[in-house]
Structure formats: structure tokens, C-alpha cells
Design a protein around this motif. Structure first.
Motif, mmCIF file in Angstrom:
data_model
loop_
_atom_site.group_PDB
_atom_site.id
_atom_site.type_symbol
_atom_site.label_atom_id
_atom_site.label_comp_id
_atom_site.label_asym_id
_atom_site.label_seq_id
_atom_site.Cartn_x
_atom_site.Cartn_y
_atom_site.Cartn_z
ATOM 1 N N LEU A 85 -11.000 -8.872 49.910
ATOM 2 C CA LEU A 85 -11.126 -10.604 50.097
ATOM 3 C C LEU A 85 -10.196 -11.075 50.985
ATOM 4 C CD1 LEU A 85 -10.503 -10.845 46.083
ATOM 5 C CD2 LEU A 85 -12.205 -11.689 47.423
ATOM 6 N N ASN A 86 -9.394 -10.073 51.757
ATOM 7 C CA ASN A 86 -8.514 -10.554 52.689
ATOM 8 C C ASN A 86 -9.093 -10.498 54.268
ATOM 9 O OD1 ASN A 86 -5.477 -11.350 51.737
ATOM 10 N ND2 ASN A 86 -6.478 -10.379 50.203
ATOM 11 N N LEU A 87 -9.655 -9.356 54.291
ATOM 12 C CA LEU A 87 -9.971 -8.865 55.636
ATOM 13 C C LEU A 87 -11.222 -9.373 56.076
ATOM 14 C CD1 LEU A 87 -7.316 -7.507 55.629
ATOM 15 C CD2 LEU A 87 -8.079 -5.311 56.366
ATOM 16 N N ALA A 88 -12.135 -9.869 55.178
ATOM 17 C CA ALA A 88 -13.527 -10.099 55.830
ATOM 18 C C ALA A 88 -13.785 -11.432 55.061
ATOM 19 C CB ALA A 88 -14.465 -9.280 55.173
ATOM 20 N N GLN A 89 -14.591 -12.304 55.613
ATOM 21 C CA GLN A 89 -15.123 -13.705 55.095
ATOM 22 C C GLN A 89 -16.246 -13.331 54.029
ATOM 23 O OE1 GLN A 89 -13.597 -16.378 55.751
ATOM 24 N NE2 GLN A 89 -12.361 -15.077 57.096
ATOM 25 N N ARG A 90 -16.373 -14.085 53.034
ATOM 26 C CA ARG A 90 -17.280 -13.683 51.685
ATOM 27 C C ARG A 90 -18.852 -13.439 52.398
ATOM 28 N NH1 ARG A 90 -15.399 -15.486 46.985
ATOM 29 N NH2 ARG A 90 -13.429 -15.496 48.175
ATOM 30 N N ASN A 91 -19.266 -12.102 52.057
ATOM 31 C CA ASN A 91 -20.833 -11.937 52.417
ATOM 32 C C ASN A 91 -20.975 -11.584 53.744
ATOM 33 O OD1 ASN A 91 -21.964 -12.326 49.873
ATOM 34 N ND2 ASN A 91 -21.908 -14.437 50.158
ATOM 35 N N THR A 92 -19.966 -11.083 54.602
ATOM 36 C CA THR A 92 -20.127 -10.643 55.886
ATOM 37 C C THR A 92 -20.133 -8.978 55.661
ATOM 38 O OG1 THR A 92 -17.568 -10.667 56.184
ATOM 39 C CG2 THR A 92 -19.106 -12.621 57.029
ATOM 40 N N ILE A 93 -20.278 -8.201 56.862
ATOM 41 C CA ILE A 93 -20.357 -6.930 56.855
ATOM 42 C C ILE A 93 -19.097 -6.187 56.790
ATOM 43 C CG2 ILE A 93 -21.634 -5.038 58.190
ATOM 44 C CD1 ILE A 93 -23.566 -7.089 59.215
ATOM 45 N N VAL A 94 -19.077 -5.172 55.996
ATOM 46 C CA VAL A 94 -17.841 -4.391 56.031
ATOM 47 C C VAL A 94 -18.463 -2.703 56.100
ATOM 48 C CG1 VAL A 94 -16.335 -5.886 54.912
ATOM 49 C CG2 VAL A 94 -17.561 -4.491 53.608
ATOM 50 N N ASP A 95 -17.662 -2.037 56.786
ATOM 51 C CA ASP A 95 -18.231 -0.503 56.823
ATOM 52 C C ASP A 95 -17.446 0.340 55.873
ATOM 53 O OD1 ASP A 95 -20.213 -0.918 58.680
ATOM 54 O OD2 ASP A 95 -18.951 -0.138 60.355
ATOM 55 N N TYR A 96 -17.996 1.112 54.961
ATOM 56 C CA TYR A 96 -17.446 2.159 54.106
ATOM 57 C C TYR A 96 -17.569 3.729 54.450
ATOM 58 C CZ TYR A 96 -14.614 -1.312 51.537
ATOM 59 O OH TYR A 96 -13.857 -2.381 51.235
ATOM 60 N N ALA A 97 -16.764 4.366 54.763
ATOM 61 C CA ALA A 97 -17.303 5.993 54.978
ATOM 62 C C ALA A 97 -16.879 6.632 53.618
ATOM 63 C CB ALA A 97 -16.180 6.479 56.061
ATOM 64 N N ILE A 98 -17.951 7.211 52.999
ATOM 65 C CA ILE A 98 -17.763 7.782 51.703
ATOM 66 C C ILE A 98 -17.738 9.334 51.817
ATOM 67 C CG2 ILE A 98 -18.590 7.770 49.390
ATOM 68 C CD1 ILE A 98 -18.360 4.917 50.341
ATOM 69 N N THR A 99 -16.365 9.828 51.515
ATOM 70 C CA THR A 99 -16.134 11.293 51.541
ATOM 71 C C THR A 99 -15.866 11.716 50.051
ATOM 72 O OG1 THR A 99 -13.785 10.857 52.033
ATOM 73 C CG2 THR A 99 -15.524 11.209 53.537
ATOM 74 N N GLY A 100 -15.867 10.850 48.904
ATOM 75 C CA GLY A 100 -15.404 11.254 47.737
ATOM 76 C C GLY A 100 -15.572 10.065 46.781
#
Ligand SMILES: *Cc1c(COP(=O)(O)O)cnc(C)c1O
Length: 360
Positions: A85-100
Motif C-alpha cells: 500500500l505504501n510503495l506502489a500505486q494501486r494496480n501497478t506492477i510489483v515484483d516478488y521472488a518466491i523461495t518459500g
């Protein structure tokens, strides 16, 4: 009084020195005639403690001046939402690396607000390694890249910091913060629930670069906006005073023993001893790729599953407690955070070895 070796994943062991100090302070803290739990968070004594905790943490992690340190509640889990909610505007792209599993949960929460791009997901090898960064599918337009520094359940830890290409890196360091030296300036934001390697539950630390604060949408709740905490010194409402005080004592303790370079050496030694023992054993094994093995949470499985209950019962009787693995993985897990000494690890290995000889 008899103290056990506590291998709990969290809430977890605290340094004995800190517990004794808390005990000594409890009824009459700093000649106030009361305990810290009964004191106003706006009083002079508490303000001093709060400021000292922050400056000691800054010293330990060598936090640059353009980073804020925030003392929050809600656990690391609330950060799954606050980051989005703080680092991205709503509905914009955010990257996640999933390791668990923690990274998966963080991505799922962010997907309520943002377009989550999964840059890598090691589910195909059952989360026992981290995919080479060269193969990550990063989006250069992402508002941030989220990683889980140490996956507490699977026992998988980064042995590198991803390259950011100007995309801020957000790291969930709940179970690895203060276990080794890091370079804070490589990250945009670091968060950690306190109950693993910092202090009692109830406190969450956020370390955030100042340009990332103040971009949140107006309609989010005040207490979910980092700016509220920045503007009020984390005291817009009553903070978790006791946990903040106890965390401050842990920071003092770490400084006294030589800071993070000293604890890192000890943690390295502890984890090496345990992995070396497990790897040569005929009964136990650890499934994680050697390069990505956690120094904090060491899962181990028994080749003969039918004696797992027996292992837990007898280890418990030997004063080695909370070794049961997470329900999603099974087997055993030894969490060997800062406050778990090398003596505890040696006692564990001695027990494991005797158990192996008797049961193989
Ligand atoms: C424990 C843990 C969490 C969840 O923490 P809470 O404080 O219970 O919300 C999230 N991420 C990691 C890596 C953890 O170890």
C-alpha cells in the motif's frame, strides 16, 4: 531454576543477560518506582529508552542517515499489506521472488492491491533452493522487488543480494535480521517481526529509505501509512513499550559482545557444526541446496519417519525443546537464532548422535 535449550522458531530464545536485566528492572525501573510496562510512552525515561534503542540499532546495522527506523505493531504479516500500500500505486506492477511459504503469503496479500509479477518460484524443487538470479523474470517497471531473506519454515536463505536496477528491494528479514552484517543501502526497505531475533513479540521493525515514504494513497488507514510513524517518531498512538524496551536491551547486548561481525562468526560456526553433523549422519538429512542453507533455521528429516515422535519425546526430556518441524514440512527444525548459544548446538548434536546410535 532450570533453563532448557529452546530451538523455537518464534517467539524464540532471548539472551539470558537480557532476561536477567528485565527481571532486575521489573519492579523498580530506573528508580521510577514502577515497571516499564506501567510507564507513559511520552515520559522522559521511556523517550530516552526509545531513542537509545534506535541509535543502537543504527550503530549495529550501520544504517545510513537517509533511512528511517520505525517501531510498529502488527507483525511481519501486516508489512505484507503495508509494503504493497505504501510503495506502489494501486494496480501497478510489483515484483516478488518466491523461495518459500512466507514469500508466497506476502505476494498473495500484495495481489489484493497490485499486479504481482512472480520473478521466480522454486516450488518445482519443493523450495529447497533459490533460482539463479539470471533466470529471474524481473519487470523493469516494477515499483519494488520483494524477497524473503530467510525462509523460516523451509530453512532457505539468500547468499546474495539481488541486483536492483533502480527498483527498490524490499526484504522480509524477520528471521535473519541482526544475525550477520548487511549493507542497508542495498535495500529500499527492510522489515522484521521482533519475536525471532530481536526481542519479544508485539514489535515490528521497519527500516525504510526516506524517498519511499509519503507516496501512499490518501485513503489508506493512518496507522498503515509509514509517514504517520515517520512524523511521530513511531508514537502517533501507544507503541509496544515493553517490547521496544526489551529490544533495546538486546541491541545493547549485541553491541557489548562485539556487534554483528562477532555474532555472525558465532552463527556461522553454529550452523556449520550442525550441517556437518547432519550431512555425515545415516539417520538425519537436510534437503536444502548447500548454497542456500539458512544459518538460523535448520530443518532436518529422519530417514526413518516412524521414530520422529520418539525423537521429539526424548529430546524434550533431554532439555532440548521445540524441535518439531513446521506442520507443512514435517520432521524437525532447529532454530538457532542469536540467543541460542554454541553450547546448545553442541548439546543437540550430542543428543542426535546418541539417538542415531540407539535407533539405526
Ligand atoms: C515469522 C515470519 C513472518 C510472520 O511474522 P508475524 O510477526 O507472525 O506476522 C513473516 N515472514 C517471515 C520470514 C517470518 O519468519
Amino acid at each position: 531454576m532450570s533453563r532448557v535449550h529452546n530451538f523455537s522458531a518464534g517467539p524464540s530464545a532471548l539472551p539470558l543477560e537480557v532476561l536477567i536485566k528485565i527481571q532486575n528492572d521489573l519492579l523498580d525501573w530506573e528508580d521510577s518506582g514502577m515497571s516499564v510496562m506501567e510507564a507513559s510512552h511520552r515520559g522522559k525515561s521511556f523517550t530516552h529508552i526509545a531513542e537509545k534503542a534506535e541509535s543502537d540499532l543504527r550503530l549495529l546495522l550501520d544504517i545510513p542517515d537517509n533511512y528511517h527506523v520505525l517501531f510498529l505493531q502488527g507483525g511481519a504479516t501486516l508489512q505484507f499489506s503495508m509494503v504493497a500500500l505504501n510503495l506502489a500505486q494501486r494496480n501497478t506492477i510489483v515484483d516478488y521472488a518466491i523461495t518459500g511459504s512466507w514469500g508466497k503469503k506476502a505476494a498473495k496479500e500484495a495481489s489484493k492491491f497490485n499486479q504481482v509479477n512472480i520473478v521466480c518460484d522454486s516450488k518445482d524443487d519443493n523450495y529447497s533452493s533459490i533460482i539463479d538470479e539470471k533466470e529471474w523474470n524481473k519487470d523493469s517497471a516494477a515499483a519494488y522487488l520483494h524477497i524473503t531473506e530467510n525462509e523460516t519454515i523451509g530453512g532457505v536463505e539468500y547468499n546474495f543480494t539481488p541486483k536492483s536496477n533502480n527498483v527498490p528491494i524490499v526484504s522480509d528479514m524477520s528471521s535473519s535480521i541482526l544475525s550477520r552484517e548487511i549493507n542497508v543501502s542495498e535495500y529500499g526497505l527492510i522489515y522484521a517481526g521482533a519475536q525471532k531475533n530481536i526481542g519479544p513479540a508485539g514489535l515490528t521493525l521497519v527500516i525504510v529509505r526516506d524517498d519511499l515514504v509519503g507516496q501512499a494513497a490518501e485513503d489508506i488507514p493512518n496507522l498503515m501509512n509509514y509517514k504517520t510513524y515517520v512524523d511521530s517518531g513511531s508514537m502517533s498512538n501507544t507503541p509496544p513499550t515493553f517490547s521496544w524496551y526489551a529490544a533495546g536491551l538486546v541491541f545493547e547486548y549485541l553491541i557489548d559482545i562485539g556487534g554483528l561481525s562477532a555474532i555472525e562468526k558465532i552463527n556461522k560456526k553454529k550452523s556449520e557444526l550442525l550441517y556437518q553433523y547432519i550431512d555425515q549422519s545415516r539417520l538425519y538429512f537436510n534437503p536444502v541446496n548447500e548454497d542456500h542453507r539458512s544459518r538460523m533455521n535448520i530443518p532436518f528429516l529422519l530417514k526413518n519417519k516412524s521414530i520422529e515422535e520418539k525423537f521429539l519425546l526424548e529430546s524434550n526430556q533431554a532439555g532440548l525443546v521445540n524441535l518439531k518441524g513446521h506442520r507443512s514440512v514435517g520432521g524437525m527444525r532447529a532454530s538457532i537464532y542469536n540467543a541460542v548459544g554454541i553450547d546448545a548446538v553442541i548439546d543437540l548434536i550430542t543428543f542426535m548422535d546418541k539417538f542415531e546410535v540407539k535407533n539405526i
